[in-house]
Write a protein that holds these residues in place. Structure first.
Motif, PDB file in Angstrom:
ATOM      1  N   ILE A   1      18.942   4.633 -10.774  1.00  0.00           N
ATOM      2  CA  ILE A   1      19.594   3.959  -9.655  1.00  0.00           C
ATOM      3  C   ILE A   1      18.527   3.465  -8.693  1.00  0.00           C
ATOM      4  N   MET A   2      18.538   2.171  -8.411  1.00  0.00           N
ATOM      5  CA  MET A   2      17.572   1.592  -7.488  1.00  0.00           C
ATOM      6  C   MET A   2      18.268   0.568  -6.608  1.00  0.00           C
ATOM      7  N   ARG A   3      17.583   0.126  -5.601  1.00  0.00           N
ATOM      8  CA  ARG A   3      18.126  -0.883  -4.706  1.00  0.00           C
ATOM      9  C   ARG A   3      17.345  -2.180  -4.821  1.00  0.00           C
ATOM     10  N   SER A   4      18.078  -3.270  -4.704  1.00  0.00           N
ATOM     11  CA  SER A   4      17.434  -4.558  -4.565  1.00  0.00           C
ATOM     12  C   SER A   4      16.888  -4.640  -3.148  1.00  0.00           C
ATOM     13  N   GLN A   5      15.680  -5.125  -2.995  1.00  0.00           N
ATOM     14  CA  GLN A   5      15.031  -5.089  -1.686  1.00  0.00           C
ATOM     15  C   GLN A   5      15.465  -6.288  -0.862  1.00  0.00           C
ATOM     16  N   THR A   6      16.703  -6.217  -0.365  1.00  0.00           N
ATOM     17  CA  THR A   6      17.261  -7.362   0.345  1.00  0.00           C
ATOM     18  C   THR A   6      16.569  -7.613   1.669  1.00  0.00           C
ATOM     19  N   SER A   7      15.960  -6.589   2.242  1.00  0.00           N
ATOM     20  CA  SER A   7      15.271  -6.800   3.509  1.00  0.00           C
ATOM     21  C   SER A   7      13.989  -7.593   3.342  1.00  0.00           C
ATOM     22  N   VAL A   8      13.501  -7.666   2.119  1.00  0.00           N
ATOM     23  CA  VAL A   8      12.317  -8.479   1.820  1.00  0.00           C
ATOM     24  C   VAL A   8      12.699  -9.356   0.642  1.00  0.00           C
TER      25      VAL A   8
ATOM     26  N   LEU B   1      10.989   6.561 -26.135  1.00  0.00           N
ATOM     27  CA  LEU B   1      10.889   8.014 -26.229  1.00  0.00           C
ATOM     28  C   LEU B   1      12.239   8.642 -26.579  1.00  0.00           C
ATOM     29  N   GLY B   2      13.191   7.806 -26.965  1.00  0.00           N
ATOM     30  CA  GLY B   2      14.488   8.322 -27.390  1.00  0.00           C
ATOM     31  C   GLY B   2      15.532   8.401 -26.304  1.00  0.00           C
ATOM     32  N   ALA B   3      15.228   7.914 -25.102  1.00  0.00           N
ATOM     33  CA  ALA B   3      16.190   7.971 -24.005  1.00  0.00           C
ATOM     34  C   ALA B   3      17.133   6.769 -24.068  1.00  0.00           C
ATOM     35  N   GLN B   4      18.385   7.029 -23.740  1.00  0.00           N
ATOM     36  CA  GLN B   4      19.362   5.963 -23.583  1.00  0.00           C
ATOM     37  C   GLN B   4      19.497   5.697 -22.091  1.00  0.00           C
ATOM     38  N   VAL B   5      19.083   4.510 -21.644  1.00  0.00           N
ATOM     39  CA  VAL B   5      18.940   4.243 -20.216  1.00  0.00           C
ATOM     40  C   VAL B   5      19.978   3.237 -19.741  1.00  0.00           C
ATOM     41  N   ASN B   6      20.647   3.585 -18.644  1.00  0.00           N
ATOM     42  CA  ASN B   6      21.462   2.637 -17.897  1.00  0.00           C
ATOM     43  C   ASN B   6      20.796   2.437 -16.546  1.00  0.00           C
ATOM     44  N   LEU B   7      20.569   1.187 -16.173  1.00  0.00           N
ATOM     45  CA  LEU B   7      19.915   0.878 -14.907  1.00  0.00           C
ATOM     46  C   LEU B   7      20.923   0.229 -13.970  1.00  0.00           C
ATOM     47  N   PHE B   8      21.070   0.799 -12.771  1.00  0.00           N
ATOM     48  CA  PHE B   8      21.985   0.259 -11.770  1.00  0.00           C
ATOM     49  C   PHE B   8      21.180  -0.219 -10.580  1.00  0.00           C
ATOM     50  N   VAL B   9      21.448  -1.453 -10.161  1.00  0.00           N
ATOM     51  CA  VAL B   9      20.744  -2.045  -9.031  1.00  0.00           C
ATOM     52  C   VAL B   9      21.738  -2.251  -7.891  1.00  0.00           C
ATOM     53  N   GLY B  10      21.508  -1.554  -6.788  1.00  0.00           N
ATOM     54  CA  GLY B  10      22.379  -1.687  -5.629  1.00  0.00           C
ATOM     55  C   GLY B  10      21.993  -2.886  -4.807  1.00  0.00           C
ATOM     56  N   GLY B  11      22.619  -4.021  -5.065  1.00  0.00           N
ATOM     57  CA  GLY B  11      22.300  -5.246  -4.357  1.00  0.00           C
ATOM     58  C   GLY B  11      22.280  -6.417  -5.316  1.00  0.00           C
ATOM     59  N   PRO B  12      22.011  -7.605  -4.825  1.00  0.00           N
ATOM     60  CA  PRO B  12      22.004  -8.787  -5.687  1.00  0.00           C
ATOM     61  C   PRO B  12      20.765  -8.837  -6.561  1.00  0.00           C
TER      62      PRO B  12
ATOM     63  N   GLN C   1      15.766   6.036  -6.800  1.00  0.00           N
ATOM     64  CA  GLN C   1      14.608   5.518  -6.082  1.00  0.00           C
ATOM     65  C   GLN C   1      14.722   5.864  -4.600  1.00  0.00           C
ATOM     66  N   GLY C   2      13.872   6.742  -4.113  1.00  0.00           N
ATOM     67  CA  GLY C   2      13.764   6.969  -2.680  1.00  0.00           C
ATOM     68  C   GLY C   2      14.616   8.098  -2.134  1.00  0.00           C
ATOM     69  N   LEU C   3      14.098   8.764  -1.121  1.00  0.00           N
ATOM     70  CA  LEU C   3      14.780   9.904  -0.513  1.00  0.00           C
ATOM     71  C   LEU C   3      16.072   9.492   0.180  1.00  0.00           C
ATOM     72  N   ASP C   4      16.123   8.294   0.764  1.00  0.00           N
ATOM     73  CA  ASP C   4      17.352   7.857   1.432  1.00  0.00           C
ATOM     74  C   ASP C   4      18.512   7.803   0.445  1.00  0.00           C
ATOM     75  N   ASP C   5      18.280   7.189  -0.715  1.00  0.00           N
ATOM     76  CA  ASP C   5      19.353   7.088  -1.692  1.00  0.00           C
ATOM     77  C   ASP C   5      19.670   8.439  -2.322  1.00  0.00           C
ATOM     78  N   ALA C   6      18.662   9.282  -2.476  1.00  0.00           N
ATOM     79  CA  ALA C   6      18.919  10.628  -2.986  1.00  0.00           C
ATOM     80  C   ALA C   6      19.833  11.389  -2.030  1.00  0.00           C
ATOM     81  N   GLU C   7      19.549  11.306  -0.744  1.00  0.00           N
ATOM     82  CA  GLU C   7      20.380  11.996   0.244  1.00  0.00           C
ATOM     83  C   GLU C   7      21.803  11.460   0.223  1.00  0.00           C
ATOM     84  N   ALA C   8      21.948  10.140   0.135  1.00  0.00           N
ATOM     85  CA  ALA C   8      23.282   9.556   0.096  1.00  0.00           C
ATOM     86  C   ALA C   8      24.048  10.020  -1.133  1.00  0.00           C
ATOM     87  N   LEU C   9      23.399  10.012  -2.280  1.00  0.00           N
ATOM     88  CA  LEU C   9      24.073  10.407  -3.519  1.00  0.00           C
ATOM     89  C   LEU C   9      24.505  11.866  -3.480  1.00  0.00           C
TER      90      LEU C   9
END
Length: 394
Positions: free
Chosen positions: A6-13, A36-47, A111-119
């Motif tokens: 889970i990551m964010r699109s950097q809309t502020s920049v 390495l055998g992982a099945q990955v789903n990537l989520f982007v919070g933002g455009p 990605q990031g402590l802010d999003d970890a805290e929110a989740l």
């Protein structure tokens, strides 16, 4: 192993504003893990932002939060701004917890402590969090006991439910000082198939740059902490002595207009080129074309991807003492103090006269994304979800 990243699109920049290292890093980790055998789903919070060019082969899911709405929230009065941010946070959490890969994910990587805290408002741990930024906002003020107590409770919850990754040893120390000790120090990586040495003349022909110019390169955000005005001042001093010298500034940000005015005031506007955003997949040609790349940062860089990219491309490099991770692993890179104009001029003059060699890059292979991803895969073993799919009632 089913992994949700889970990551964010950097809309502020916006996409034109340089290459956001944290976002690029999360994408590259997600690209490397399947081998390495992982099945990955990537989520982007933002455009979808322009810096995803050439990096979205994983077909990520997006929360289509419009960038203009972020701008409107930031510009609103304080009460409206607070309400808007809460609404955005609730929508983000609602979308994340309803993702198809959420309920059965073995590992959640944020990605990031802010999003970890929110989740953690909605789910139980453990989660993995890579903190790509600075740590100052997580330090107690020492002047407001009530605020410091509230911060301590927030920190305690994160510490109990997250495996925290620092991207460098200096950042790990800062996290420890904030009572958020890192479980691991894992630096960002680099695509060594993409960032490679190349022929300077070929690169210049590709970019439409004159073959006889002596080129100083800056890549990154245009913000106060990047200290580009000092670089401009130093360049102004050598441009009058070194014929055909040019400063290429790749990136954008809040200080762009001020820097353009500074170039005019210093009398070097004709020798300074401000480029619009350059997609990540086109950056290597700029490093290959330049005589030297400069990182003039005046605040601690948690990790400097630009420096790593320049080294990988065989571009001579000058940094300040605010990039300790690079200086530790590549000690032959010359470093100056952030406001040492004469020091910058001395090193740039040497580079433009061909006397500054590229850094010894024998350690660059340690930063391959495949090796970095393996370190994450090892860490994931300690962060398997217990009771996956259980969402709190809060």
């Amino acid at each position: 192993m089913k992994t949700l990243m889970i990551m964010r699109s950097q809309t502020s920049v916006p996409g034109r504003a340089g290459v956001p290292g944290g976002q690029i890093g999360m994408i590259q980790i997600a690209r490397a893990l399947p081998s390495l055998g992982a099945q990955v789903n990537l989520f982007v919070g933002g455009p979808r932002m322009a810096y995803f060019a050439g990096l979205d082969d994983l077909d990520p899911s997006y929360l289509r939060w419009p960038a203009w709405l972020d701008t409107a929230i930031t510009a609103a009065p304080r009460g409206v701004r607070t309400a808007g941010r809460r609404l955005r946070r609730r929508r983000w959490l609602s979308t994340v917890t309803r993702l198809p890969g959420f309920a059965d994910a073995d590992v959640i990587h944020v990605q990031g402590l802010d999003d970890a805290e929110a989740l953690l408002e909605r789910v139980g741990g453990p989660i993995v969090v890579t903190h790509w930024g600075r740590v100052g906002k997580w330090m107690p003020t020492g002047t407001d006991a009530r605020a410091d107590e509230a911060l301590a409770r927030r920190i305690s919850r994160i510490r109990a439910n997250a495996e925290i990754v620092a991207i460098g040893h200096a950042q790990a120390k800062a996290l420890a000082d904030a009572d958020l000790p890192a479980s691991a120090v894992i630096p960002p990586g680099i695509d060594l198939q993409h960032f490679t040495p190349g022929d300077r003349d070929d690169a210049r022909r590709t970019l439409g740059l004159p073959s006889d110019e002596r080129i100083v390169l800056y890549v990154g955000r245009l913000a106060a902490d990047k200290n580009v005005e000092t670089l401009l001042t130093a360049f102004a001093g050598i441009s009058r002595r070194i014929e055909n010298s040019r400063l290429l500034i790749v990136g954008d940000g809040p200080t762009r207009e001020d820097l353009q005015h500074a170039a005019t005031r210093l009398g070097v506007d004709a020798s300074v080129t401000f480029l619009n955003f350059v997609p990540h997949d086109r950056l290597p040609a700029y490093y290959q074309a330049a005589d030297v790349a400069v990182v003039p940062s005046n605040l601690l860089e948690t990790f400097c991807m630009v420096a790593l990219e320049a080294i990988a491309c065989g571009c001579p490099l000058i940094v300040t003492d605010q990039v300790p991770e690079i200086l530790h692993d590549f000690p032959d890179v010359p470093a100056v103090s952030p406001y040492d104009v004469e020091g910058f001029q001395e090193q740039m003059t040497a580079a433009l006269h061909g006397r500054l060699r590229p850094a010894d890059n024998t350690r660059i292979t340690e930063y391959s994304w495949s090796g970095i991803a393996r370190k994450y895969a090892d860490l994931y073993q300690t962060a398997h979800r217990r009771g996956s799919g259980e969402v709190s009632s809060r």
